[in-house]
Design a protein around this motif. Structure first.
Motif, PDB file in Angstrom:
ATOM      1  N   GLY A   1      39.008  34.082  37.065  1.00 46.94           N
ATOM      2  CA  GLY A   1      38.176  35.686  36.801  1.00 46.94           C
ATOM      3  C   GLY A   1      39.295  36.620  36.347  1.00 46.94           C
ATOM      4  N   THR A   2      39.877  35.988  35.044  1.00 46.99           N
ATOM      5  CA  THR A   2      40.927  36.835  34.455  1.00 46.99           C
ATOM      6  C   THR A   2      40.623  38.049  34.071  1.00 46.99           C
ATOM      7  OG1 THR A   2      42.820  36.382  33.112  1.00 46.99           O
ATOM      8  CG2 THR A   2      40.563  35.866  32.035  1.00 46.99           C
TER       9      THR A   2
ATOM     10  N   TRP B   1      43.811  45.575  37.318  1.00 48.73           N
ATOM     11  CA  TRP B   1      43.196  45.767  38.498  1.00 48.73           C
ATOM     12  C   TRP B   1      44.387  45.782  39.522  1.00 48.73           C
ATOM     13  CZ3 TRP B   1      38.264  46.177  38.559  1.00 48.73           C
ATOM     14  CH2 TRP B   1      37.459  46.348  39.681  1.00 48.73           C
TER      15      TRP B   1
ATOM     16  N   ASP C   1      31.416  29.942  35.338  1.00 53.63           N
ATOM     17  CA  ASP C   1      31.265  30.293  36.476  1.00 53.63           C
ATOM     18  C   ASP C   1      32.196  29.617  37.434  1.00 53.63           C
ATOM     19  OD1 ASP C   1      30.321  31.130  38.970  1.00 53.63           O
ATOM     20  OD2 ASP C   1      28.184  30.673  38.763  1.00 53.63           O
TER      21      ASP C   1
ATOM     22  N   LEU D   1      32.107  29.175  40.647  1.00 53.80           N
ATOM     23  CA  LEU D   1      31.171  28.621  41.654  1.00 53.80           C
ATOM     24  C   LEU D   1      30.332  27.467  41.277  1.00 53.80           C
ATOM     25  CD1 LEU D   1      29.927  31.874  43.029  1.00 53.80           C
ATOM     26  CD2 LEU D   1      32.008  30.829  43.585  1.00 53.80           C
TER      27      LEU D   1
ATOM     28  N   TRP E   1      29.949  42.708  35.412  1.00 53.59           N
ATOM     29  CA  TRP E   1      31.216  42.093  34.916  1.00 53.59           C
ATOM     30  C   TRP E   1      30.743  42.103  33.309  1.00 53.59           C
ATOM     31  CZ3 TRP E   1      35.191  43.918  37.341  1.00 53.59           C
ATOM     32  CH2 TRP E   1      34.855  43.968  38.788  1.00 53.59           C
TER      33      TRP E   1
ATOM     34  N   LYS F   1      43.041  37.647  41.352  1.00 59.28           N
ATOM     35  CA  LYS F   1      43.294  39.342  41.543  1.00 59.28           C
ATOM     36  C   LYS F   1      42.100  39.858  41.591  1.00 59.28           C
ATOM     37  CE  LYS F   1      46.036  41.168  38.638  1.00 59.28           C
ATOM     38  NZ  LYS F   1      45.579  42.555  38.308  1.00 59.28           N
ATOM     39  N   GLY F   2      41.289  40.237  42.790  1.00 61.69           N
ATOM     40  CA  GLY F   2      40.184  40.651  42.754  1.00 61.69           C
ATOM     41  C   GLY F   2      38.847  39.915  42.632  1.00 61.69           C
TER      42      GLY F   2
HETATM   43  C1  LIG Z   1      37.842  42.670  39.954  1.00 62.23           C
HETATM   44  S1  LIG Z   1      37.693  41.946  38.611  1.00 62.23           S
HETATM   45  C2  LIG Z   1      39.419  41.466  38.396  1.00 62.23           C
HETATM   46  C3  LIG Z   1      39.910  40.932  37.127  1.00 62.23           C
HETATM   47  C4  LIG Z   1      41.201  40.257  36.963  1.00 62.23           C
HETATM   48  N1  LIG Z   1      41.723  39.249  37.813  1.00 62.23           N
HETATM   49  C5  LIG Z   1      42.183  41.342  36.941  1.00 62.23           C
HETATM   50  O1  LIG Z   1      43.118  41.469  37.858  1.00 62.23           O
HETATM   51  O2  LIG Z   1      42.057  42.422  36.158  1.00 62.23           O
HETATM   52  C6  LIG Z   1      36.776  40.596  39.130  1.00 62.23           C
HETATM   53  C7  LIG Z   1      36.651  39.467  38.268  1.00 62.23           C
HETATM   54  O3  LIG Z   1      35.951  38.361  38.742  1.00 62.23           O
HETATM   55  C8  LIG Z   1      35.130  37.821  37.760  1.00 62.23           C
HETATM   56  N2  LIG Z   1      34.178  37.022  38.371  1.00 62.23           N
HETATM   57  C9  LIG Z   1      33.112  37.380  39.412  1.00 62.23           C
HETATM   58  N3  LIG Z   1      32.363  36.443  39.743  1.00 62.23           N
HETATM   59  C10 LIG Z   1      32.846  35.240  39.047  1.00 62.23           C
HETATM   60  C11 LIG Z   1      32.473  33.808  39.047  1.00 62.23           C
HETATM   61  N4  LIG Z   1      31.510  33.425  39.850  1.00 62.23           N
HETATM   62  N5  LIG Z   1      33.379  32.860  38.273  1.00 62.23           N
HETATM   63  C12 LIG Z   1      34.036  33.366  37.504  1.00 62.23           C
HETATM   64  N6  LIG Z   1      34.511  34.687  37.231  1.00 62.23           N
HETATM   65  C13 LIG Z   1      34.007  35.484  38.283  1.00 62.23           C
HETATM   66  C14 LIG Z   1      34.517  39.029  37.088  1.00 62.23           C
HETATM   67  O4  LIG Z   1      34.113  38.480  35.685  1.00 62.23           O
HETATM   68  C15 LIG Z   1      35.912  39.741  36.785  1.00 62.23           C
HETATM   69  O5  LIG Z   1      36.587  39.422  35.516  1.00 62.23           O
END
Ligand SMILES: C[S@@+](CC[C@H](N)C(=O)[O-])C[C@H]1O[C@@H](n2cnc3c(N)ncnc32)[C@H](O)[C@@H]1O
Length: 218
Positions: free
Chosen positions: A88-89, A60, A118, A120, A39, A135-136
Motif C-alpha cells: 500500500g505504497t 504518512w 489488492d 487481500l 484511496w 505504513k498505514g
Molecule cells: C494511510 S495510506 C498509507 C500510504 C503509504 N504507505 C504511506 O506511508 O504514505 C494507506 C494505503 O493503503 C492502501 N490500501 C488500502 N487497502 C489496500 C489493499 N487492500 N491493498 C493494497 N493497498 C491497500 C491505500 O491505497 C493507501 O495507499
C-alpha cells in the motif's frame, strides 16, 4: 523492489475508535478510509498536484517515520539489493527515499516496480520478499466497512505468503497499540524489535501516538 498500490494518492484522515463497542467488534468505526474508492480518489488528486506543481504529496506519519525505517534497515545491514515490498505504497515517497542518493543517481528509479493490486486478493504470485513495509495500510484495512475482521485475517495470510521465512515485517500504525499488533500478528510472526516513536502525555497518562514494530516471520 516492488510496491503494492490500491489506486492513487493519499491524505491523512482520522481513524475513529469507539471505546469498547463497535459494529465490527474490534473498537473501530467503519470509515471511508477503509475503502478503495477513497484511496483511488485521494491518489488521483495527488497525482494531479504532482504533475501540476511537482508536489510529491502526503508523507504518512511524517518524515521521521521514513527515517526510522531506513535507519533500522541500515542498522541491520539489509543489503541494497534486498527485495522490499511496500504494501500500500500510496504516492511511493518512501521507496524513493529508500533508494535516494547513490542508487538513484546511478540507476534512476528502475529498481522500483509498481503493481496495482489488492493485497487481500493478490492476482499474481508475489513471494520471497526479504522485507515488507506497512505504513498505514493495515490501519486503513482495519477501517473497511465490509467485514474488517476477516480482512485483517486475510492481510496476515497475504503477508505470510509474500514474506520469506526469517524475513522482516516493519509496521507503523496509529490505530493499533504495540500489544494489539502483537496479538494481530501472533500467528507465524514474532516480535523482533520495537522502534522508538514520539511519546505524549495527557491527563496524567503517557503513551505513543504511533506504534512501530519489526516482526520476523517464523
Ligand atoms: C494511510 S495510506 C498509507 C500510504 C503509504 N504507505 C504511506 O506511508 O504514505 C494507506 C494505503 O493503503 C492502501 N490500501 C488500502 N487497502 C489496500 C489493499 N487492500 N491493498 C493494497 N493497498 C491497500 C491505500 O491505497 C493507501 O495507499
Amino acid at each position: 523492489m516492488s510496491k503494492v498500490r490500491n489506486g492513487g494518492g493519499g491524505n491523512p484522515g482520522v481513524a475513529m475508535r469507539i471505546g469498547g463497542v463497535c459494529p465490527g467488534g474490534d473498537g473501530f468505526a467503519p470509515s471511508a478510509l477503509g475503502t478503495r474508492e477513497h484511496w483511488d480518489a485521494v491518489y488521483e488528486r495527488e497525482l494531479h498536484t504532482f504533475q501540476e506543481y511537482g508536489d510529491t504529496g502526503e508523507i504518512w506519519f511524517g518524515e521521521e517515520s521514513m527515517n526510522r525505517l531506513i535507519r533500522w534497515m541500515q542498522k541491520y545491514k539489509i543489503p541494497l539489493d534486498a527485495s522490499v515490498l511496500d504494501i500500500g505504497t500510496g504516492n511511493g515517497v518512501f521507496l524513493v527515499e529508500l533508494l535516494s542518493g547513490r542508487i538513484i543517481e546511478k540507476e534512476g528509479l528502475s529498481n522500483i516496480k509498481l503493481k496495482v493490486e489488492d493485497f487481500l486478493n493478490l492476482s499474481t504470485k508475489l513471494s520471497g520478499f526479504h522485507v515488507c513495509i506497512d505504513k498505514g495500510t493495515f490501519d486503513a484495512i482495519s477501517l473497511n466497512p465490509d467485514n474488517a475482521i476477516e480482512k485483517r485475517k486475510q492481510y496476515v495470510k497475504s503477508l505470510s505468503g509474500v514474506l520469506k521465512v526469517k524475513g522482516f515485517f516493519l509496521i507503523t500504525s496509529c490505530n493499533w497499540t504495540k500489544e494489539e499488533l502483537l496479538n494481530e500478528f501472533s500467528e507465524g510472526f514474532e516480535l523482533f524489535e520495537e522502534l522508538p516513536t514520539p511519546k505524549f502525555s495527557f491527563g496524567g497518562r503517557s503513551g505513543n501516538s504511533v506504534a512501530a514494530l519489526v516482526f520476523q516471520k517464523m
